[in-house]
Design a protein around this motif. Structure first.
Motif, PDB file in Angstrom:
ATOM      1  N   TRP A  49       1.063  -0.869   0.148  1.00 53.44           N
ATOM      2  CA  TRP A  49       0.150   0.061   0.328  1.00 53.44           C
ATOM      3  C   TRP A  49       0.666   0.931  -0.057  1.00 53.44           C
ATOM      4  O   TRP A  49       2.041   0.946   0.948  1.00 53.44           O
ATOM      5  CB  TRP A  49      -1.293   0.055   1.209  1.00 53.44           C
ATOM      6  N   CYS A  50       0.076   2.297  -0.855  1.00 50.50           N
ATOM      7  CA  CYS A  50       0.939   3.507   0.280  1.00 50.50           C
ATOM      8  C   CYS A  50       0.537   4.370   1.130  1.00 50.50           C
ATOM      9  O   CYS A  50      -0.882   4.197   1.678  1.00 50.50           O
ATOM     10  CB  CYS A  50       0.232   4.668  -1.439  1.00 50.50           C
ATOM     11  N   ALA A  51       2.003   4.549   1.535  1.00 53.74           N
ATOM     12  CA  ALA A  51       1.492   4.853   3.043  1.00 53.74           C
ATOM     13  C   ALA A  51       1.515   6.322   2.974  1.00 53.74           C
ATOM     14  O   ALA A  51       0.800   6.258   3.664  1.00 53.74           O
ATOM     15  CB  ALA A  51       3.546   5.080   3.618  1.00 53.74           C
ATOM     16  N   GLY A  52       1.275   7.282   1.976  1.00 48.28           N
ATOM     17  CA  GLY A  52       0.603   8.597   1.968  1.00 48.28           C
ATOM     18  C   GLY A  52      -0.975   8.567   2.295  1.00 48.28           C
ATOM     19  O   GLY A  52      -1.853   9.135   2.675  1.00 48.28           O
ATOM     20  N   CYS A  53      -0.987   7.949   1.254  1.00 44.65           N
ATOM     21  CA  CYS A  53      -3.391   7.817   0.963  1.00 44.65           C
ATOM     22  C   CYS A  53      -3.905   6.520   1.500  1.00 44.65           C
ATOM     23  O   CYS A  53      -4.639   6.400   1.214  1.00 44.65           O
ATOM     24  CB  CYS A  53      -3.287   8.379  -0.408  1.00 44.65           C
ATOM     25  N   GLY A  54      -2.571   5.309   1.680  1.00 49.07           N
ATOM     26  CA  GLY A  54      -3.355   3.859   1.848  1.00 49.07           C
ATOM     27  C   GLY A  54      -4.229   3.367   0.163  1.00 49.07           C
ATOM     28  O   GLY A  54      -4.747   1.980   0.601  1.00 49.07           O
ATOM     29  N   ALA A  55      -3.922   4.038  -1.086  1.00 45.55           N
ATOM     30  CA  ALA A  55      -4.355   2.782  -1.740  1.00 45.55           C
ATOM     31  C   ALA A  55      -3.462   1.714  -2.335  1.00 45.55           C
ATOM     32  O   ALA A  55      -2.190   2.093  -1.769  1.00 45.55           O
ATOM     33  CB  ALA A  55      -4.507   3.710  -3.377  1.00 45.55           C
ATOM     34  N   GLU A  56      -4.159   0.854  -2.767  1.00 45.17           N
ATOM     35  CA  GLU A  56      -3.239  -0.413  -2.846  1.00 45.17           C
ATOM     36  C   GLU A  56      -2.429  -0.300  -4.257  1.00 45.17           C
ATOM     37  O   GLU A  56      -3.187  -0.203  -5.034  1.00 45.17           O
ATOM     38  CB  GLU A  56      -4.327  -1.653  -3.015  1.00 45.17           C
ATOM     39  N   TYR A  57      -1.180  -1.069  -4.087  1.00 42.46           N
ATOM     40  CA  TYR A  57      -0.326  -1.218  -5.046  1.00 42.46           C
ATOM     41  C   TYR A  57      -0.439  -2.428  -5.829  1.00 42.46           C
ATOM     42  O   TYR A  57       0.181  -3.450  -4.760  1.00 42.46           O
ATOM     43  CB  TYR A  57       1.615  -0.454  -4.456  1.00 42.46           C
ATOM     44  N   THR A  58      -0.669  -2.294  -7.107  1.00 43.06           N
ATOM     45  CA  THR A  58      -1.150  -3.933  -7.407  1.00 43.06           C
ATOM     46  C   THR A  58       0.057  -4.197  -8.301  1.00 43.06           C
ATOM     47  O   THR A  58      -0.371  -5.278  -9.495  1.00 43.06           O
ATOM     48  CB  THR A  58      -2.784  -3.764  -8.055  1.00 43.06           C
ATOM     49  N   HIS A  59       1.136  -3.837  -8.413  1.00 38.35           N
ATOM     50  CA  HIS A  59       2.025  -4.289  -9.534  1.00 38.35           C
ATOM     51  C   HIS A  59       2.994  -4.792  -8.485  1.00 38.35           C
ATOM     52  O   HIS A  59       2.577  -4.945  -7.243  1.00 38.35           O
ATOM     53  CB  HIS A  59       2.371  -2.817 -10.200  1.00 38.35           C
ATOM     54  N   PRO A  60       3.938  -5.287  -9.102  1.00 39.27           N
ATOM     55  CA  PRO A  60       5.037  -6.490  -8.338  1.00 39.27           C
ATOM     56  C   PRO A  60       5.783  -5.542  -7.449  1.00 39.27           C
ATOM     57  O   PRO A  60       6.211  -4.154  -8.200  1.00 39.27           O
ATOM     58  CB  PRO A  60       6.351  -6.421  -9.730  1.00 39.27           C
ATOM     59  N   PHE A  61       6.184  -5.877  -6.502  1.00 37.44           N
ATOM     60  CA  PHE A  61       7.307  -5.485  -5.858  1.00 37.44           C
ATOM     61  C   PHE A  61       8.251  -5.561  -5.011  1.00 37.44           C
ATOM     62  O   PHE A  61       7.647  -6.877  -4.560  1.00 37.44           O
ATOM     63  CB  PHE A  61       6.881  -4.194  -4.250  1.00 37.44           C
ATOM     64  N   ARG A  62       9.523  -5.388  -4.398  1.00 34.47           N
ATOM     65  CA  ARG A  62      10.155  -6.095  -3.744  1.00 34.47           C
ATOM     66  C   ARG A  62      10.511  -5.430  -2.127  1.00 34.47           C
ATOM     67  O   ARG A  62      10.313  -4.561  -1.679  1.00 34.47           O
ATOM     68  CB  ARG A  62      11.423  -6.058  -4.200  1.00 34.47           C
TER      69      ARG A  62
END
Length: 64
Positions: free
Chosen positions: A42-55
């Motif tokens: 999730w974005c730490a600023g607005c809370g939107a879910e990040y739906t892409h790859p991450f590490r």
């Protein structure tokens, strides 16, 4: 948490994932990782879910 697009001035600048009750700073990734397949970010600023790859961040810092 909501699943809308990031509303921060700089989109997806600070991301985090909750893994076994611990909040980890994560970074976008070009390809899926084991972490991005098993957990959400999730974005730490607005809370939107990040739906892409991450590490998990290379610094291995926990987000504040």
């Amino acid at each position: 948490m909501n699943t809308t697009a990031c509303r921060c001035p700089i989109r997806w600048r600070h991301l985090y994932a909750m893994i076994e009750g611990t909040r980890y700073k994560v970074d976008p990734s070009r390809a899926d990782t084991a972490t991005s397949l098993l957990f959400r970010a999730w974005c730490a600023g607005c809370g939107a879910e990040y739906t892409h790859p991450f590490r998990i961040s290379a610094a291995h810092d926990q987000a504040a």
